[in-house]
Design a protein around this motif. Structure first.
Motif, PDB file in Angstrom:
ATOM      1  N   ASN A  91       9.757  22.361 -17.618  1.00 44.55           N
ATOM      2  CA  ASN A  91       9.325  23.222 -16.522  1.00 44.55           C
ATOM      3  C   ASN A  91       8.413  22.486 -15.548  1.00 44.55           C
ATOM      4  O   ASN A  91       8.310  22.859 -14.380  1.00 44.55           O
ATOM      5  N   ALA A  92       7.721  21.464 -16.038  1.00 41.67           N
ATOM      6  CA  ALA A  92       6.767  20.735 -15.199  1.00 41.67           C
ATOM      7  C   ALA A  92       7.398  19.571 -14.457  1.00 41.67           C
ATOM      8  O   ALA A  92       6.687  18.800 -13.793  1.00 41.67           O
ATOM      9  N   LEU A  93       8.715  19.416 -14.518  1.00 38.28           N
ATOM     10  CA  LEU A  93       9.382  18.279 -13.864  1.00 38.28           C
ATOM     11  C   LEU A  93       9.035  18.148 -12.374  1.00 38.28           C
ATOM     12  O   LEU A  93       8.750  17.038 -11.900  1.00 38.28           O
ATOM     13  N   PRO A  94       9.065  19.232 -11.584  1.00 38.58           N
ATOM     14  CA  PRO A  94       8.706  19.080 -10.158  1.00 38.58           C
ATOM     15  C   PRO A  94       7.270  18.585  -9.970  1.00 38.58           C
ATOM     16  O   PRO A  94       7.002  17.805  -9.050  1.00 38.58           O
ATOM     17  N   ILE A  95       6.358  19.026 -10.838  1.00 33.65           N
ATOM     18  CA  ILE A  95       4.963  18.589 -10.744  1.00 33.65           C
ATOM     19  C   ILE A  95       4.846  17.111 -11.097  1.00 33.65           C
ATOM     20  O   ILE A  95       4.145  16.348 -10.423  1.00 33.65           O
ATOM     21  N   LEU A  96       5.541  16.687 -12.146  1.00 32.00           N
ATOM     22  CA  LEU A  96       5.518  15.285 -12.550  1.00 32.00           C
ATOM     23  C   LEU A  96       6.103  14.393 -11.458  1.00 32.00           C
ATOM     24  O   LEU A  96       5.589  13.294 -11.192  1.00 32.00           O
ATOM     25  N   ALA A  97       7.171  14.872 -10.814  1.00 27.37           N
ATOM     26  CA  ALA A  97       7.788  14.097  -9.732  1.00 27.37           C
ATOM     27  C   ALA A  97       6.827  13.965  -8.554  1.00 27.37           C
ATOM     28  O   ALA A  97       6.722  12.890  -7.935  1.00 27.37           O
ATOM     29  N   TRP A  98       6.131  15.043  -8.230  1.00 24.75           N
ATOM     30  CA  TRP A  98       5.162  15.007  -7.133  1.00 24.75           C
ATOM     31  C   TRP A  98       4.047  14.001  -7.428  1.00 24.75           C
ATOM     32  O   TRP A  98       3.713  13.157  -6.587  1.00 24.75           O
ATOM     33  N   VAL A  99       3.464  14.071  -8.623  1.00 22.17           N
ATOM     34  CA  VAL A  99       2.366  13.174  -8.994  1.00 22.17           C
ATOM     35  C   VAL A  99       2.845  11.719  -8.975  1.00 22.17           C
ATOM     36  O   VAL A  99       2.150  10.825  -8.473  1.00 22.17           O
ATOM     37  N   ALA A 100       4.048  11.476  -9.514  1.00 21.69           N
ATOM     38  CA  ALA A 100       4.584  10.114  -9.558  1.00 21.69           C
ATOM     39  C   ALA A 100       4.785   9.563  -8.150  1.00 21.69           C
ATOM     40  O   ALA A 100       4.429   8.405  -7.863  1.00 21.69           O
ATOM     41  N   LEU A 101       5.357  10.371  -7.249  1.00 23.27           N
ATOM     42  CA  LEU A 101       5.591   9.915  -5.883  1.00 23.27           C
ATOM     43  C   LEU A 101       4.287   9.713  -5.140  1.00 23.27           C
ATOM     44  O   LEU A 101       4.132   8.742  -4.385  1.00 23.27           O
ATOM     45  N   TYR A 102       3.325  10.600  -5.349  1.00 22.59           N
ATOM     46  CA  TYR A 102       2.032  10.492  -4.660  1.00 22.59           C
ATOM     47  C   TYR A 102       1.353   9.168  -4.980  1.00 22.59           C
ATOM     48  O   TYR A 102       0.919   8.435  -4.080  1.00 22.59           O
ATOM     49  N   PHE A 103       1.257   8.828  -6.271  1.00 18.06           N
ATOM     50  CA  PHE A 103       0.533   7.618  -6.655  1.00 18.06           C
ATOM     51  C   PHE A 103       1.333   6.342  -6.404  1.00 18.06           C
ATOM     52  O   PHE A 103       0.790   5.244  -6.498  1.00 18.06           O
ATOM     53  N   THR A 104       2.601   6.480  -6.057  1.00 22.25           N
ATOM     54  CA  THR A 104       3.414   5.310  -5.718  1.00 22.25           C
ATOM     55  C   THR A 104       3.466   5.092  -4.213  1.00 22.25           C
ATOM     56  O   THR A 104       3.833   4.008  -3.741  1.00 22.25           O
ATOM     57  N   SER A 105       3.090   6.094  -3.438  1.00 19.83           N
ATOM     58  CA  SER A 105       3.238   6.038  -1.980  1.00 19.83           C
ATOM     59  C   SER A 105       2.530   4.853  -1.346  1.00 19.83           C
ATOM     60  O   SER A 105       3.034   4.248  -0.392  1.00 19.83           O
ATOM     61  N   SER A 106       1.353   4.501  -1.866  1.00 19.91           N
ATOM     62  CA  SER A 106       0.588   3.415  -1.243  1.00 19.91           C
ATOM     63  C   SER A 106       1.243   2.054  -1.455  1.00 19.91           C
ATOM     64  O   SER A 106       0.878   1.078  -0.786  1.00 19.91           O
ATOM     65  N   TYR A 107       2.218   1.979  -2.368  1.00 21.41           N
ATOM     66  CA  TYR A 107       2.865   0.700  -2.650  1.00 21.41           C
ATOM     67  C   TYR A 107       4.152   0.507  -1.854  1.00 21.41           C
ATOM     68  O   TYR A 107       4.791  -0.537  -1.966  1.00 21.41           O
ATOM     69  N   ILE A 108       4.537   1.493  -1.065  1.00 22.51           N
ATOM     70  CA  ILE A 108       5.711   1.332  -0.209  1.00 22.51           C
ATOM     71  C   ILE A 108       5.357   0.316   0.885  1.00 22.51           C
ATOM     72  O   ILE A 108       4.334   0.467   1.567  1.00 22.51           O
ATOM     73  N   PRO A 109       6.147  -0.722   1.069  1.00 18.25           N
ATOM     74  CA  PRO A 109       5.813  -1.751   2.076  1.00 18.25           C
ATOM     75  C   PRO A 109       5.622  -1.132   3.463  1.00 18.25           C
ATOM     76  O   PRO A 109       6.385  -0.255   3.879  1.00 18.25           O
ATOM     77  N   SER A 110       4.583  -1.582   4.161  1.00 17.31           N
ATOM     78  CA  SER A 110       4.282  -1.041   5.487  1.00 17.31           C
ATOM     79  C   SER A 110       5.425  -1.273   6.468  1.00 17.31           C
ATOM     80  O   SER A 110       5.591  -0.520   7.434  1.00 17.31           O
ATOM     81  N   THR A 111       6.224  -2.307   6.226  1.00 13.21           N
ATOM     82  CA  THR A 111       7.368  -2.582   7.109  1.00 13.21           C
ATOM     83  C   THR A 111       8.453  -1.519   6.982  1.00 13.21           C
ATOM     84  O   THR A 111       9.306  -1.397   7.861  1.00 13.21           O
ATOM     85  N   HIS A 112       8.419  -0.770   5.885  1.00 17.10           N
ATOM     86  CA  HIS A 112       9.405   0.295   5.663  1.00 17.10           C
ATOM     87  C   HIS A 112       8.841   1.672   5.971  1.00 17.10           C
ATOM     88  O   HIS A 112       9.502   2.677   5.697  1.00 17.10           O
ATOM     89  N   ARG A 113       7.635   1.725   6.524  1.00 12.45           N
ATOM     90  CA  ARG A 113       6.989   3.013   6.744  1.00 12.45           C
ATOM     91  C   ARG A 113       6.882   3.300   8.243  1.00 12.45           C
ATOM     92  O   ARG A 113       6.767   2.378   9.064  1.00 12.45           O
ATOM     93  N   PRO A 114       6.888   4.580   8.623  1.00  6.38           N
ATOM     94  CA  PRO A 114       6.837   4.949  10.043  1.00  6.38           C
ATOM     95  C   PRO A 114       5.483   4.624  10.679  1.00  6.38           C
ATOM     96  O   PRO A 114       4.488   4.407   9.980  1.00  6.38           O
TER      97      PRO A 114
END
Length: 256
Positions: A91-114
């Motif tokens: 049941n918590a899958l959407p919450i886990l996905a949100w937390v995982a994406l949030y803490f990974t966001s800063s590692y997305i290369p700036s060249t690939h970001r708007p």
């Protein structure tokens, strides 16, 4: 459609049901048996397919070593297989996905970001209020109002979701927690996705930098919460906001 959603998320509690009705077994055969009987519908394919895409994205984008990433995903899989934990983690899958994406966001290369916009939110404030309301409020402060704002902003909004989940679990219909986790998780997940696709400088940015071009190498600011750190003699919000994973995630705000 509404009736189907109500039946899915708000089922009536069966007579004589209580906490002892929870699954307490550690036997994975029970989970495999339930999965074998599960007949997915179109919505299930969309739900699990979309979340699987998020987890795969995190798996490849997160810079942690593959050993730690595989170990963590294997541990999550174990939690999904064991019945006593799977009833909550599925049941918590959407919450886990949100937390995982949030803490990974800063590692997305700036060249690939708007490109980060620094003008949109100040312009919206000017249209709505006739001026930059955030900047006006920041010019006048006092300790009482700081504490009054800190209690809901700095304390309650972090713990409230867990308190609400416990209350719903104890006193609500048996499927209400699933509906709550679904709504809460997807709301925040889509919020973080929008923040990454449409990065916008928060109110503190204009106060500190004006309309200077922003870049992803900048650190965040706790805004007025810095005064709370000084008042309490701690370094909680200052370090937390400076090292935030989504510094330019002001649109939408996730505080709601």
């Amino acid at each position: 459609m509404a009736t189907a959603l109500k039946r899915f998320f708000l089922s009536d509690k069966p007579p004589h049901s209580h906490l002892a009705d929870l699954e307490t077994s550690f036997n994975p055969k029970i989970t495999f048996k339930k999965i074998s009987k599960f007949k997915p519908k179109t919505g299930d394919y969309l739900h699990y397919g979309f979340l699987s895409f998020i987890f795969l994205f995190v798996l490849f984008e997160n810079p942690a070593s593959w050993f730690y990433k595989i170990s963590f995903y294997a541990f999550l899989l174990l939690l999904f297989i064991i019945p006593i934990t799977s009833q909550f983690f599925f049941n918590a899958l959407p919450i886990l996905a949100w937390v995982a994406l949030y803490f990974t966001s800063s590692y997305i290369p700036s060249t690939h970001r708007p490109k980060i916009t620094v003008r949109v939110l100040p312009a919206v404030e000017t249209v709505l209020y006739g001026d930059n309301l955030s900047e006006l409020l920041a010019t006048s402060t006092n300790i009482f109002l700081d504490i009054l704002a800190w209690i809901p902003y700095g304390l309650f909004h972090f713990g409230a979701p867990f308190v609400v989940a416990i209350i719903l679990f104890l006193f609500g219909p048996p499927t209400i927690l699933r509906g709550y986790a679904f709504a809460f998780g997807y709301m925040n997940l889509f919020g973080v996705i929008i923040q990454n696709l449409c990065p916008a400088a928060p109110p503190w940015y204009k106060i500190l930098y004006g309309l200077k071009t922003a870049h992803y190498g900048m650190v965040g600011s706790p805004g007025g919460l810095r005064r709370i750190d000084k008042l309490l003699g701690i370094d909680l919000y200052t370090s937390g906001f400076e090292n935030s994973s989504v510094i330019f995630g002001a649109l939408p705000s996730l505080h709601s």
